[in-house]
Design a protein around this motif. Structure first.
Motif, PDB file in Angstrom:
ATOM      1  N   ILE A  22       2.910  -7.153   5.402  1.00  0.00           N
ATOM      2  CA  ILE A  22       2.471  -5.788   5.100  1.00  0.00           C
ATOM      3  C   ILE A  22       3.671  -4.934   4.702  1.00  0.00           C
ATOM      4  O   ILE A  22       4.648  -4.834   5.456  1.00  0.00           O
ATOM      5  N   PHE A  23       3.589  -4.313   3.527  1.00  0.00           N
ATOM      6  CA  PHE A  23       4.607  -3.374   3.062  1.00  0.00           C
ATOM      7  C   PHE A  23       3.911  -2.055   2.736  1.00  0.00           C
ATOM      8  O   PHE A  23       3.094  -1.985   1.819  1.00  0.00           O
ATOM      9  N   ILE A  24       4.206  -1.013   3.519  1.00  0.00           N
ATOM     10  CA  ILE A  24       3.571   0.290   3.335  1.00  0.00           C
ATOM     11  C   ILE A  24       4.626   1.292   2.867  1.00  0.00           C
ATOM     12  O   ILE A  24       5.657   1.480   3.520  1.00  0.00           O
ATOM     13  N   LEU A  25       4.334   1.957   1.748  1.00  0.00           N
ATOM     14  CA  LEU A  25       5.226   2.975   1.190  1.00  0.00           C
ATOM     15  C   LEU A  25       4.718   4.358   1.602  1.00  0.00           C
ATOM     16  O   LEU A  25       3.527   4.658   1.426  1.00  0.00           O
ATOM     17  N   GLY A  71       0.813  -1.206   0.000  1.00  0.00           N
ATOM     18  CA  GLY A  71       0.000   0.000   0.000  1.00  0.00           C
ATOM     19  C   GLY A  71       0.845   1.253   0.000  1.00  0.00           C
ATOM     20  O   GLY A  71       2.017   1.227   0.395  1.00  0.00           O
ATOM     21  N   ALA A  72       0.264   2.334  -0.469  1.00  0.00           N
ATOM     22  CA  ALA A  72       0.905   3.658  -0.439  1.00  0.00           C
ATOM     23  C   ALA A  72       0.099   4.546   0.491  1.00  0.00           C
ATOM     24  O   ALA A  72      -1.125   4.444   0.561  1.00  0.00           O
ATOM     25  N   ALA A 107      -3.864   0.861   8.200  1.00  0.00           N
ATOM     26  CA  ALA A 107      -3.716  -0.463   7.596  1.00  0.00           C
ATOM     27  C   ALA A 107      -2.880  -1.377   8.478  1.00  0.00           C
ATOM     28  O   ALA A 107      -3.203  -2.555   8.679  1.00  0.00           O
ATOM     29  N   ILE A 108      -1.783  -0.840   9.016  1.00  0.00           N
ATOM     30  CA  ILE A 108      -0.920  -1.640   9.885  1.00  0.00           C
ATOM     31  C   ILE A 108      -1.678  -2.058  11.148  1.00  0.00           C
ATOM     32  O   ILE A 108      -1.633  -3.217  11.565  1.00  0.00           O
ATOM     33  N   GLU A 109      -2.387  -1.118  11.745  1.00  0.00           N
ATOM     34  CA  GLU A 109      -3.140  -1.429  12.959  1.00  0.00           C
ATOM     35  C   GLU A 109      -4.243  -2.445  12.672  1.00  0.00           C
ATOM     36  O   GLU A 109      -4.489  -3.351  13.468  1.00  0.00           O
ATOM     37  N   GLY A 150       6.829  -5.772  14.104  1.00  0.00           N
ATOM     38  CA  GLY A 150       6.401  -7.150  13.890  1.00  0.00           C
ATOM     39  C   GLY A 150       7.127  -7.723  12.695  1.00  0.00           C
ATOM     40  O   GLY A 150       7.527  -6.990  11.784  1.00  0.00           O
ATOM     41  N   ASP A 151       7.321  -9.031  12.708  1.00  0.00           N
ATOM     42  CA  ASP A 151       8.058  -9.675  11.617  1.00  0.00           C
ATOM     43  C   ASP A 151       7.360  -9.515  10.274  1.00  0.00           C
ATOM     44  O   ASP A 151       8.001  -9.600   9.225  1.00  0.00           O
ATOM     45  N   ASN A 152       6.048  -9.276  10.296  1.00  0.00           N
ATOM     46  CA  ASN A 152       5.305  -9.179   9.034  1.00  0.00           C
ATOM     47  C   ASN A 152       5.037  -7.728   8.632  1.00  0.00           C
ATOM     48  O   ASN A 152       4.301  -7.477   7.672  1.00  0.00           O
ATOM     49  N   ILE A 153       5.615  -6.762   9.346  1.00  0.00           N
ATOM     50  CA  ILE A 153       5.353  -5.336   9.080  1.00  0.00           C
ATOM     51  C   ILE A 153       6.613  -4.671   8.547  1.00  0.00           C
ATOM     52  O   ILE A 153       7.679  -4.728   9.177  1.00  0.00           O
ATOM     53  N   HIS A 154       6.494  -4.025   7.379  1.00  0.00           N
ATOM     54  CA  HIS A 154       7.641  -3.368   6.742  1.00  0.00           C
ATOM     55  C   HIS A 154       7.225  -1.987   6.261  1.00  0.00           C
ATOM     56  O   HIS A 154       6.333  -1.858   5.413  1.00  0.00           O
ATOM     57  N   ASN A 155       7.848  -0.948   6.806  1.00  0.00           N
ATOM     58  CA  ASN A 155       7.613   0.426   6.359  1.00  0.00           C
ATOM     59  C   ASN A 155       8.743   0.854   5.437  1.00  0.00           C
ATOM     60  O   ASN A 155       9.924   0.707   5.774  1.00  0.00           O
ATOM     61  N   ILE A 156       8.369   1.391   4.291  1.00  0.00           N
ATOM     62  CA  ILE A 156       9.347   1.840   3.291  1.00  0.00           C
ATOM     63  C   ILE A 156       9.145   3.330   3.063  1.00  0.00           C
ATOM     64  O   ILE A 156       8.055   3.769   2.666  1.00  0.00           O
ATOM     65  N   ALA A 157      10.181   4.117   3.334  1.00  0.00           N
ATOM     66  CA  ALA A 157      10.154   5.552   3.059  1.00  0.00           C
ATOM     67  C   ALA A 157      10.775   5.771   1.680  1.00  0.00           C
ATOM     68  O   ALA A 157      11.967   5.513   1.480  1.00  0.00           O
ATOM     69  N   VAL A 158       9.972   6.209   0.731  1.00  0.00           N
ATOM     70  CA  VAL A 158      10.418   6.393  -0.653  1.00  0.00           C
ATOM     71  C   VAL A 158      10.874   7.833  -0.862  1.00  0.00           C
ATOM     72  O   VAL A 158      10.166   8.774  -0.479  1.00  0.00           O
ATOM     73  N   LYS A 159      12.017   8.003  -1.461  1.00  0.00           N
ATOM     74  CA  LYS A 159      12.529   9.352  -1.748  1.00  0.00           C
ATOM     75  C   LYS A 159      11.776   9.939  -2.937  1.00  0.00           C
ATOM     76  O   LYS A 159      12.275  10.043  -4.051  1.00  0.00           O
ATOM     77  N   GLY A 160      10.541  10.315  -2.681  1.00  0.00           N
ATOM     78  CA  GLY A 160       9.661  10.878  -3.701  1.00  0.00           C
ATOM     79  C   GLY A 160       8.411  11.394  -3.023  1.00  0.00           C
ATOM     80  O   GLY A 160       8.393  11.609  -1.812  1.00  0.00           O
ATOM     81  N   ASN A 161       7.337  11.577  -3.786  1.00  0.00           N
ATOM     82  CA  ASN A 161       6.080  12.044  -3.208  1.00  0.00           C
ATOM     83  C   ASN A 161       5.045  10.922  -3.198  1.00  0.00           C
ATOM     84  O   ASN A 161       5.326   9.797  -3.618  1.00  0.00           O
TER      85      ASN A 161
END
Length: 466
Positions: free
Chosen positions: A160-163, A138-139, A148-150, A182-193
Motif C-alpha cells: 500500500i502506497f498512500i499519497l 492511492g491519493a 484504505a490502510i485500515e 507494517g512492512d507493506n504500508i508506505h505513506n508519502i507526503a507530497v509537497k503539493g496539494n
C-alpha cells in the motif's frame, strides 16, 4: 454484469477485473453497462433488515457470479460488524424533518470505512483466488488514506502506497495513516496539494512501466467502482428508516470528488424515491459553479478548515457527465480535454436535466464555524466541518420542508479540533477509546517532492518483491 469506460475506448470488463484495474486503459472510469432496478414493493420488503443484509440486496447484482452468494454475505457481515453502532449508519434528528446520518462509526471515523473495509476483503478474496500480488496506489485529501490502510493492511497480497498533501491534512488524519506500521504500508507526503497527488495516481495508472512488468497497480480511490457500489447502500438505509420508499427523500452531501453524491444519483436510478440531491462544497467550489451556472472551470486550490473537500478536479464527476451525454464516451473525452485547457459548459438542455435533481451551495470557513456553533447551541450536537457544510447547504437549498432532508455526516468531529476551536465552542471533541493513544503512537512517513518520477521511483524501490 459487465462494466464499460466513460470514454468508450477501453474493453468491457467483469467485476473482478474492474476491482483490480481502477482507471480504464483509455483514461476513463468504469461504470455498469446497465443498472439493476428495484420496484417499490421490493424495496418496501427490505424494511427491518440488518445493514449487512440490506447491503447484500443492493450490491449483489453488481457482483453477481464473480463471488458466490454465501462468500459475499460473509464479507458484508464481517465488514459491518466492525462498526461501533448497532445501526451501522444511525440517524440523528436536528429539527423537523431534518436529519444527520452518522457515517463515521467505522474504525477510522469517516464515511470511507463503508467502502474501504469491504474493499480490503474483496481484494483479499480475488487476489488469493488468482494467486496474484498488486500494489495499491492511492491519493487522499485526509480520510481515504487511513480508511484504505485500515481496510487493506492485513491483505497478504498487497503493498500500500498512500499519497497525501504535505501539511495539508489535519493532525488526526495524518496520524491515523502514519501510525499504522507494517512492512507493506508506505505513506508519502507530497509537497503539493491533493490534486497533485491525484494527478500522479492517474498518470501512474495510465503508464505502469515503472513497475517493470512485475506487478500491477490497484485503486482505492473512488475511481474504483467498488467504492461507489458500497456507498449506494446507505441511501436505501436512510430512506427505509424514515418511511421510504412510500415517501421521497432529499439528501445533502458534503463532497469534493463527487463519489458519495454520485452513489445517491445511482440509488435514485435504481428505484429509490429521491427528490433532491444537494452538492455541498467549500471554497473549492468547481462543482457548485457548474451546477448553479453551467460553467466548469478550475480555479486555484485553497486550503480550508474542511480539508477532505480541498479538491478542484472531481474525478467522479466524469461518471455523471457520461450519463448526461447519453453515455457517449467520445463526447465526454472531448469535453474533459477541453476542460483541461479552460472553462467549458455543456448543452443547456443537458444542464437543465441535471438541475431537476441536483442543487448546490458553497460554504466558506466562517459560515462553517457559525453552523457548528449554531447547531451545538440548538441541540448540543457537534458537527465536523464537512458535515456542517452539508447542513448549511441543505438549509439554503431545501425545496420542500415536507420531504425529509438528510445530511450525510461524513466524519467524526474529533478529527478536526481546529475547526471546532475556531467555531468559538469550549467543548473539545474526544477520540473514541480505540484511538485514545493516537498522539503517543510512533509515526512513519516519507516526504517527497511534487514530482511523479520521484514518487514512482520510490514505489518501484519499496514494494515487497522489488
Amino acid at each position: 454484469m459487465r462494466y464499460i469506460s466513460t470514454r468508450g475506448e477501453a474493453p468491457a470488463l467483469g467485476f473482478e477485473d474492474v476491482l483490480l484495474t481502477g482507471l480504464a486503459s483509455d483514461g476513463g472510469l468504469y461504470v455498469p453497462e446497465s443498472l439493476p432496478h428495484f420496484s417499490l414493493e421490493e424495496i418496501r420488503s427490505w424494511r427491518g433488515l440488518s445493514y449487512s443484509e440490506l447491503a447484500f440486496n443492493v450490491m449483489y447484482p453488481f457482483v453477481n457470479d464473480a463471488i458466490p452468494e454465501e462468500d459475499f454475505r460473509k464479507m458484508l457481515t464481517e465488514t459491518y460488524a466492525g462498526f461501533a453502532h448497532q445501526a451501522v449508519a444511525p440517524l440523528v434528528q436536528l429539527d423537523t424533518n431534518e436529519w444527520v446520518m452518522e457515517l463515521f462509526r467505522g474504525p477510522t471515523l469517516a464515511f470511507k470505512d463503508f467502502a474501504l473495509q469491504l474493499l480490503g476483503r474483496l481484494l483479499d478474496y480475488v487476489l488469493e483466488k488468482r494467486k496474484q500480488h498488486v500494489v495499491i496506489m492511492g491519493a487522499t485529501s485526509g480520510d481515504t488514506g487511513s480508511a484504505a490502510i485500515e481496510g487493506c493492511r492485513h491483505c497478504e497480497h498487497v503493498d500500500i502506497f498512500i499519497l497525501h498533501p504535505y501539511q495539508r491534512v489535519s493532525e488526526v488524519q495524518r496520524r491515523q495513516m502514519t501510525t499504522v506500521l507494517g512492512d507493506n504500508i508506505h505513506n508519502i507526503a507530497v509537497k503539493g496539494n491533493f490534486d497533485d497527488c491525484q494527478r500522479m495516481v492517474k498518470e501512474s495508472f495510465g503508464d505502469q512501466s515503472f513497475l517493470g512488468g512485475k506487478t500491477q497497480l490497484a485503486a482505492v480511490n473512488s475511481i474504483n467502482w467498488a467504492r461507489i457500489m458500497a456507498q449506494i447502500v446507505y441511501y436505501f438505509q436512510a430512506s427505509l428508516a424514515l418511511g421510504g420508499p412510500d415517501r421521497s427523500m432529499a439528501f445533502s452531501v458534503p463532497t469534493g470528488n463527487f463519489g458519495d453524491i454520485f452513489a445517491g444519483y445511482l440509488a435514485k436510478k435504481m428505484g429509490l424515491p429521491i427528490s433532491q440531491l444537494v452538492i455541498a462544497t467549500n471554497r473549492n467550489d468547481i462543482l457548485h459553479r457548474f451546477m448553479s451556472g453551467n460553467r466548469y472551470e478550475q480555479h486555484k486550490l485553497e486550503h480550508t478548515l474542511s480539508p477532505s473537500m480541498d479538491i478542484m478536479v472531481s474525478s467522479n464527476f466524469e461518471r455523471l457527465l457520461f450519463d448526461l451525454h447519453g453515455r457517449d464516451g467520445a463526447a465526454v473525452k472531448e469535453l474533459l480535454e477541453n476542460a483541461a485547457k479552460g472553462p467549458v459548459s455543456i448543452e443547456d438542455y443537458r444542464w437543465r436535466h441535471a438541475r431537476k435533481l441536483f442543487d448546490s451551495d458553497a460554504v466558506d470557513d466562517k459560515t462553517t464555524c457559525d453552523t457548528i456553533r449554531e447547531v451545538f447551541e440548538q441541540n448540543e450536537y457537534l458537527l465536523d466541518p464537512h458535515t456542517a457544510i452539508g447542513v448549511k447547504a441543505a438549509r439554503n437549498c431545501r425545496r420542500d420542508t415536507s420531504v425529509p432532508m438528510i445530511t450525510l455526516g461524513t466524519a467524526h468531529p474529533a478529527k478536526f479540533p481546529d475547526a471546532i476551536a475556531e467555531s468559538g465552542l469550549s467543548v473539545k471533541p474526544q477520540l473514541p477509546p480505540h484511538m485514545a493513544d493516537l498522539f503517543e503512537r510512533e509515526e512513519r512517513y516519507t516526504v517527497l517532492d511534487n514530482d511523479v518520477a520521484g514518487v514512482q521511483g520510490f514505489i518501484a524501490e519499496h514494494w515487497k518483491n522489488a
